[in-house]
Enzyme design. Structure first.
Site, PDB file in Angstrom:
ATOM      1  N   LYS A 197      -7.535   3.615   7.312  1.00 16.91           N
ATOM      2  CA  LYS A 197      -6.444   3.140   6.453  1.00 16.91           C
ATOM      3  C   LYS A 197      -7.029   2.861   5.090  1.00 16.91           C
ATOM      4  CE  LYS A 197      -2.243   1.700   5.839  1.00 16.91           C
ATOM      5  NZ  LYS A 197      -2.148   2.739   4.782  1.00 16.91           N
ATOM      6  N   GLN A 242     -13.322  -0.844   1.980  1.00 18.96           N
ATOM      7  CA  GLN A 242     -12.080  -0.912   2.773  1.00 18.96           C
ATOM      8  C   GLN A 242     -12.364  -1.294   4.233  1.00 18.96           C
ATOM      9  OE1 GLN A 242      -9.148   0.473   0.849  1.00 18.96           O
ATOM     10  NE2 GLN A 242      -8.064  -0.856   2.267  1.00 18.96           N
ATOM     11  N   LYS A 287     -10.552   6.203   2.490  1.00 16.13           N
ATOM     12  CA  LYS A 287     -10.051   6.267   1.117  1.00 16.13           C
ATOM     13  C   LYS A 287     -10.020   7.731   0.699  1.00 16.13           C
ATOM     14  CE  LYS A 287      -8.745   3.600  -2.334  1.00 16.13           C
ATOM     15  NZ  LYS A 287      -8.059   2.302  -2.330  1.00 16.13           N
ATOM     16  N   GLY A 345      -0.990   4.233  -1.479  1.00 13.60           N
ATOM     17  CA  GLY A 345      -1.197   4.425  -2.914  1.00 13.60           C
ATOM     18  C   GLY A 345      -2.444   3.702  -3.413  1.00 13.60           C
ATOM     19  N   ASP A 346      -2.814   3.999  -4.620  1.00  9.40           N
ATOM     20  CA  ASP A 346      -3.880   3.290  -5.349  1.00  9.40           C
ATOM     21  C   ASP A 346      -3.629   3.663  -6.814  1.00  9.40           C
ATOM     22  OD1 ASP A 346      -6.601   1.755  -4.939  1.00  9.40           O
ATOM     23  OD2 ASP A 346      -7.101   3.309  -6.362  1.00  9.40           O
ATOM     24  N   ASN A 356       0.593  -1.692 -10.686  1.00 12.51           N
ATOM     25  CA  ASN A 356       1.233  -2.334  -9.543  1.00 12.51           C
ATOM     26  C   ASN A 356       0.630  -3.711  -9.250  1.00 12.51           C
ATOM     27  OD1 ASN A 356       0.837  -2.597  -6.284  1.00 12.51           O
ATOM     28  ND2 ASN A 356       2.927  -2.092  -6.868  1.00 12.51           N
ATOM     29  N   SER A 412       0.669  -2.949   4.361  1.00 13.63           N
ATOM     30  CA  SER A 412       0.746  -1.565   4.834  1.00 13.63           C
ATOM     31  C   SER A 412       0.678  -1.524   6.356  1.00 13.63           C
ATOM     32  CB  SER A 412      -0.413  -0.739   4.263  1.00 13.63           C
ATOM     33  OG  SER A 412      -0.108  -0.295   2.968  1.00 13.63           O
TER      34      SER A 412
HETATM   35  P1  NDP Z   1      -1.995   1.410 -11.135  1.00 13.21           P
HETATM   36  O1  NDP Z   1      -2.274   2.840 -11.373  1.00 13.21           O
HETATM   37  O2  NDP Z   1      -0.622   0.960 -10.802  1.00 13.21           O
HETATM   38  O3  NDP Z   1      -2.484   0.548 -12.394  1.00 13.21           O
HETATM   39  C1  NDP Z   1      -3.803   0.583 -12.831  1.00 13.21           C
HETATM   40  C2  NDP Z   1      -3.890  -0.212 -14.122  1.00 13.21           C
HETATM   41  O4  NDP Z   1      -5.250  -0.302 -14.523  1.00 13.21           O
HETATM   42  C3  NDP Z   1      -3.144   0.446 -15.264  1.00 13.21           C
HETATM   43  O5  NDP Z   1      -2.712  -0.543 -16.156  1.00 13.21           O
HETATM   44  C4  NDP Z   1      -4.244   1.317 -15.901  1.00 13.21           C
HETATM   45  O6  NDP Z   1      -4.008   1.632 -17.254  1.00 13.21           O
HETATM   46  C5  NDP Z   1      -5.443   0.412 -15.755  1.00 13.21           C
HETATM   47  N1  NDP Z   1      -6.657   1.223 -15.658  1.00 13.21           N
HETATM   48  C6  NDP Z   1      -6.917   2.197 -14.760  1.00 13.21           C
HETATM   49  N2  NDP Z   1      -8.104   2.747 -14.997  1.00 13.21           N
HETATM   50  C7  NDP Z   1      -8.599   2.114 -16.071  1.00 13.21           C
HETATM   51  C8  NDP Z   1      -9.798   2.218 -16.804  1.00 13.21           C
HETATM   52  N3  NDP Z   1     -10.742   3.120 -16.468  1.00 13.21           N
HETATM   53  N4  NDP Z   1      -9.974   1.379 -17.862  1.00 13.21           N
HETATM   54  C9  NDP Z   1      -9.028   0.464 -18.191  1.00 13.21           C
HETATM   55  N5  NDP Z   1      -7.867   0.315 -17.536  1.00 13.21           N
HETATM   56  C10 NDP Z   1      -7.668   1.123 -16.495  1.00 13.21           C
HETATM   57  O7  NDP Z   1      -3.040   0.951  -9.987  1.00 13.21           O
HETATM   58  P2  NDP Z   1      -2.997  -0.344  -9.067  1.00 13.21           P
HETATM   59  O8  NDP Z   1      -2.416  -1.490  -9.801  1.00 13.21           O
HETATM   60  O9  NDP Z   1      -2.423   0.065  -7.767  1.00 13.21           O
HETATM   61  O10 NDP Z   1      -4.559  -0.573  -8.809  1.00 13.21           O
HETATM   62  C11 NDP Z   1      -5.346  -1.406  -9.661  1.00 13.21           C
HETATM   63  C12 NDP Z   1      -6.618  -1.813  -8.926  1.00 13.21           C
HETATM   64  O11 NDP Z   1      -6.262  -2.537  -7.735  1.00 13.21           O
HETATM   65  C13 NDP Z   1      -7.509  -0.670  -8.460  1.00 13.21           C
HETATM   66  O12 NDP Z   1      -8.861  -1.105  -8.492  1.00 13.21           O
HETATM   67  C14 NDP Z   1      -7.093  -0.489  -7.010  1.00 13.21           C
HETATM   68  O13 NDP Z   1      -8.110   0.120  -6.232  1.00 13.21           O
HETATM   69  C15 NDP Z   1      -6.883  -1.937  -6.609  1.00 13.21           C
HETATM   70  N6  NDP Z   1      -6.043  -2.158  -5.446  1.00 13.21           N
HETATM   71  C16 NDP Z   1      -4.755  -1.659  -5.385  1.00 13.21           C
HETATM   72  C17 NDP Z   1      -3.977  -1.916  -4.282  1.00 13.21           C
HETATM   73  C18 NDP Z   1      -2.549  -1.503  -4.229  1.00 13.21           C
HETATM   74  O14 NDP Z   1      -1.876  -1.887  -3.253  1.00 13.21           O
HETATM   75  N7  NDP Z   1      -2.013  -0.779  -5.193  1.00 13.21           N
HETATM   76  C19 NDP Z   1      -4.511  -2.630  -3.109  1.00 13.21           C
HETATM   77  C20 NDP Z   1      -5.827  -3.197  -3.315  1.00 13.21           C
HETATM   78  C21 NDP Z   1      -6.549  -2.927  -4.428  1.00 13.21           C
HETATM   79  P3  NDP Z   1      -3.458   3.108 -17.623  1.00 13.21           P
HETATM   80  O15 NDP Z   1      -2.031   3.118 -17.163  1.00 13.21           O
HETATM   81  O16 NDP Z   1      -3.624   3.189 -19.090  1.00 13.21           O
HETATM   82  O17 NDP Z   1      -4.323   4.081 -16.861  1.00 13.21           O
END
Ligand code: NDP
Length: 444
Positions: free
Chosen positions: A90, A111, A126, A165-166, A240, A376
């Site tokens: 997962k 994970q 992943k 998603g991620d 997210n 999830s």
């Molecule tokens: P999203 O794609 O929804 O959002 C990511 C955010 O981070 C955006 O604002 C993006 O900006 C910014 N970002 C991404 N890459 C970079 C970078 N290299 N430098 C600066 N800003 C960056 O992703 P999530 O919110 O889902 O995920 C965010 C983090 O949380 C990740 O590390 C993910 O692995 C982790 N996570 C997510 C989960 C989930 O349920 N979604 C669960 C657990 C952990 P821009 O739009 O400009 O790219």
């Protein structure tokens, strides 16, 4: 040389140029040193660490797709099925140009322990691709997702591997991926999570990682005689995780003054208007400049900078290694009392150590952001039952899971003499269950 050091050296040698994977392995194994050294011969004889750091299976595949002008593109797809000792693999799918095998392996490795901490029956995996969804039309996103799933569908299933998603993969992408899986395999099953409510999604899944982060922070603060109410909070990211972390932080009485994306960041002296942020990011899919243009109290700055703002609580919710030692020094100098990771490994090892050395309460991502994957797993349970629980029911389960995670982590840290070191506590608590399950199942 100790067993832990031998394995770290082996991982670096056998997986060249996978820096993020090396970093994640070092962080976990350093924390486990105290457990391993108590019984080193036994762990070594059973090659527990070698089996933990080697994925059960690693898939890499070609993803050809056609853009709106008829041009063919080829991206690389990955799925790392890391460890299934406690349940089906997962873990999310990440679509971002920076994706490579080292990043997918670091995420998959983390994970394993995160999923173990949730207390639910899910193993670690992943996947993703170096595809960049930014600026693509809906049809191009669909073309890519369909091609990606045409290959991936051979290796996943509701009882074997359940992606979610991620970064770069939200509800729209999950919909296209699910549609293609169903079309090819002919199965309406819970093979993906993060689905929309109309075809098997769970209420609260969208909010779960951000809300869960705040439930964890709330429990961590209360256990240390503090409270979120009235605190100034700095958040990075505007995706997210960040959006729903901001929403729950505000509901709990905190004032969130920043958010960011990969182009720049916002300081909003009145507190972030989360409804406007949702509209800009979730509906209009625009940059943060659009938020600033519509809000008098907001300043927009290019580049990186949220950690320079004075705050009580810092929540990195964007991406790996976004908070380094200089940022940590600034935050500590400005009086931060708690840092908790919404993103995966957003804090470098040096920065984490600096926080711990300076008495800052530090919530590691594998514990504090586990609410997403936990919900999830609740979505999988609902799919198996062919039922849908209410928002309140799922939210309450999420809150209870996050509180339990905090206390399991806290107890593990105390048991090994590392009180308030939640990094060590999370790694040990996650590890113990996985190792029990691995030992029970023999050499596989
Ligand atoms: P999203 O794609 O929804 O959002 C990511 C955010 O981070 C955006 O604002 C993006 O900006 C910014 N970002 C991404 N890459 C970079 C970078 N290299 N430098 C600066 N800003 C960056 O992703 P999530 O919110 O889902 O995920 C965010 C983090 O949380 C990740 O590390 C993910 O692995 C982790 N996570 C997510 C989960 C989930 O349920 N979604 C669960 C657990 C952990 P821009 O739009 O400009 O790219």
């Amino acid at each position: 040389m100790s067993y832990v050091d031998e394995v770290i050296e082996m991982v670096i040698k056998q997986n060249p140029a996978e820096d993020e994977f090396h970093q994640a392995v070092k962080e976990v194994l350093e924390s486990l040193r105290v457990v391993i050294e108590e019984n080193e011969e036994e762990f070594k004889k059973n090659a527990i660490l070698e089996r933990l750091v080697n994925p059960e299976r690693q898939l890499k595949f070609r993803v050809p797709w056609v853009d709106d002008n008829g041009q063919v593109h080829v991206n690389t797809g990955y799925r790392v099925q890391f460890n299934s000792a406690i349940g089906p693999y997962k873990g999310g799918l990440r679509f971002h140009p920076s994706v490579n095998i080292g990043i997918i392996k670091f995420l998959g490795f983390e994970q394993i322990f995160k999923n173990s901490l949730t207390g639910l029956a899910i193993g670690g995996g992943k996947g993703g691709s170096d595809f960049d969804p930014k600026g693509k039309s809906d049809r191009e996103i669909m073309a890519f997702c369909q091609s990606f799933m045409t290959e991936l569908c051979k290796y996943i299933g509701a009882d074997t591997d359940v992606p979610a998603g991620d970064i770069g993969v939200g509800g729209r992408e999950i919909g296209f991926l699910y549609g293609q899986y169903k079309r090819i395999r002919g199965l309406s099953e819970g093979v993906l999570t993060g689905k929309a409510l109309s075809y098997g999604g769970s209420l609260t899944r969208t909010e779960a990682t951000g809300y869960g982060l705040l439930y964890f922070v709330d429990e961590m603060l209360r256990s240390n005689g503090e409270d979120i109410k009235g605190k100034t909070i700095v958040v990075s990211g505007a995706g997210n995780v960040a959006i729903y972390a901001i929403e729950k932080a505000q509901q709990l009485g905190g004032k969130v003054v920043t958010c960011s994306d990969s182009s720049g960041w916002i300081y909003d002296s009145e507190g972030i208007d989360v409804n406007l942020l949702k509209e800009v990011k979730e509906q209009r899919r625009e940059r943060l400049t659009a938020y600033a243009a519509e809000r008098d109290s907001a300043e927009y700055h290019e580049g990186k900078g949220v950690w320079t703002i004075k705050c009580d609580i810092a929540l990195p919710c964007a991406t790996q290694n976004e908070l380094d030692i200089d940022d940590a020094k600034t935050l500590v100098a400005n009086g931060v009392i708690a840092v908790s990771e919404g993103a995966n490994m957003p804090t470098t090892i040096e920065a984490t150590e600096y926080f711990l050395d300076n008495g800052v309460l530090f919530g590691p991502g594998k514990a504090s952001n586990a609410g997403g994957v936990a919900t999830s797993a609740l979505e999988m349970a609902q799919n198996s039952q062919r039922l849908q629980w209410t928002f309140e029911e799922v939210d309450l389960k999420l809150k209870t899971i996050m509180q339990n995670i905090f206390h399991n982590v806290d107890d593990a840290a105390k048991n090994y003499g590392f009180e308030k070191n939640y990094v060590i506590g999370a790694n040990i608590a996650g590890f113990e269950k996985v190792v029990d399950a691995m030992n029970a199942q023999g050499i596989v």
